[in-house]
Write an enzyme that holds these catalytic residues in place. Structure first.
Site, PDB file in Angstrom:
ATOM      1  N   ASP A 144       0.287  -1.257  -0.454  1.00  0.00           N
ATOM      2  CA  ASP A 144      -0.042   0.585  -0.219  1.00  0.00           C
ATOM      3  C   ASP A 144       0.767   1.266   0.058  1.00  0.00           C
ATOM      4  O   ASP A 144       2.006   1.275   0.668  1.00  0.00           O
ATOM      5  CB  ASP A 144      -0.467  -0.263   1.147  1.00  0.00           C
ATOM      6  CG  ASP A 144      -1.984   1.278   1.513  1.00  0.00           C
ATOM      7  OD1 ASP A 144      -1.670   2.087   0.789  1.00  0.00           O
ATOM      8  OD2 ASP A 144      -3.210   0.660   1.421  1.00  0.00           O
ATOM      9  N   ASP A 180       3.720  -0.159  -8.031  1.00  0.00           N
ATOM     10  CA  ASP A 180       3.604   1.170  -9.432  1.00  0.00           C
ATOM     11  C   ASP A 180       3.350   2.199  -9.364  1.00  0.00           C
ATOM     12  O   ASP A 180       2.408   3.099  -9.854  1.00  0.00           O
ATOM     13  CB  ASP A 180       2.197   0.322 -10.280  1.00  0.00           C
ATOM     14  CG  ASP A 180       1.204  -0.099  -8.766  1.00  0.00           C
ATOM     15  OD1 ASP A 180       1.020  -0.263  -7.909  1.00  0.00           O
ATOM     16  OD2 ASP A 180      -0.573  -0.205  -8.694  1.00  0.00           O
ATOM     17  N   GLU A 220      -1.233  -6.410 -13.187  1.00  0.00           N
ATOM     18  CA  GLU A 220       0.088  -4.998 -13.443  1.00  0.00           C
ATOM     19  C   GLU A 220      -0.151  -5.200 -14.718  1.00  0.00           C
ATOM     20  O   GLU A 220       0.431  -4.175 -15.466  1.00  0.00           O
ATOM     21  CB  GLU A 220       1.665  -6.044 -13.311  1.00  0.00           C
ATOM     22  CG  GLU A 220       2.404  -5.765 -13.983  1.00  0.00           C
ATOM     23  CD  GLU A 220       3.927  -5.890 -13.059  1.00  0.00           C
ATOM     24  OE1 GLU A 220       5.346  -5.892 -14.381  1.00  0.00           O
ATOM     25  OE2 GLU A 220       4.329  -7.299 -12.686  1.00  0.00           O
TER      26      GLU A 220
END
Length: 239
Positions: A144, A180, A220
């Site tokens: 997170d 990401d 992803e």
């Protein structure tokens, strides 16, 4: 594959600061397969925090390269890595019960025996159950990011985390992180580049190319289609 920490309501800054954890409790319905995994797989492959320090050579019945994964989500990548490397052992930690059930069900379906599972706070497992200098790798994939500035202190990647991981890795062992969220990658670099006892394995001192051993998740792939980036970082324990 997301580890997170306990949520704190906005406006709660005056309350005593909670210790960083590797998860947030989430609810979710169990599928038939996930429940099967818990019912049949947990007695075989589940481990308890309360059992304390473990001899994982004894747990797995062999001495083999050992990977510790924080927050395996639904376990897809863990299963893929374990199936591709039967000569290696994997310890996965996840509190989300449907995810734990999914991983265990996958192990039963694929007849895999080189994974063991904890369902509790991964940092407590590291501190209390894993011997120092015993891990070859530690994986932290897509934690997170806590993207709001006021929440950055809740990110798991902090100096204390870096030191705990260093203690548990063998000399030459590797901490592999992936995110990401570019700002979180920068935060990881800031923490790890000054953490004692590590060497950044990136040639440019920043991020490495996506390693072939890290499976590409459905999440992803979706991000790539939307133009989102993914950043991999590898730091090796050198002392």
């Amino acid at each position: 594959m997301s580890e997170v920490v306990e949520p704190v309501e906005d406006g709660a800054a005056e309350r005593p600061h909670r210790a960083i954890k590797s998860f947030v409790m989430r609810s979710g319905r169990m599928t038939e397969g996930q429940q099967r995994g818990l019912d049949l797989g947990w007695p075989k492959f589940g481990l308890q925090l309360e059992d304390g320090l473990r001899d994982f050579d004894q747990v797995f019945g062999r001495s083999a390269p050992r990977t510790f994964e924080i927050g395996f989500g639904m376990g897809h990548a863990t299963l893929e890595m374990a199936a591709a490397a039967p000569e290696q052992d994997f310890i996965g930690v996840e509190v989300h019960k449907p995810g734990v059930g999914a991983l265990l069900n996958g192990m039963l379906t694929q007849n895999l025996s080189n994974i063991r599972v904890y369902s509790c706070d991964a940092l407590e497992v590291l501190r209390d159950c894993v011997a120092d200098a015993s891990l070859d790798r530690l994986l932290l994939f897509f934690p997170d990011p806590w993207h709001k500035s006021r929440h950055h202190k809740r990110r798991i990647v902090q100096p204390a985390f870096a030191e705990l991981v260093r203690q548990k890795l063998k000399i030459g062992g590797v901490l592999h992180m992936a995110t990401d969220w570019e700002q979180y990658a920068e935060h990881m670099l800031e923490v790890m580049n000054v953490a004692p006892g590590y060497r950044n394995l990136a040639a440019d001192g920043r991020c490495v190319e996506r390693p072939s051993e890290r499976p590409v998740t459905k999440f992803e792939r979706r991000g790539e289609r939307l133009g989102h980036g993914v950043w991999d970082l590898k730091f090796q324990r050198i002392d």
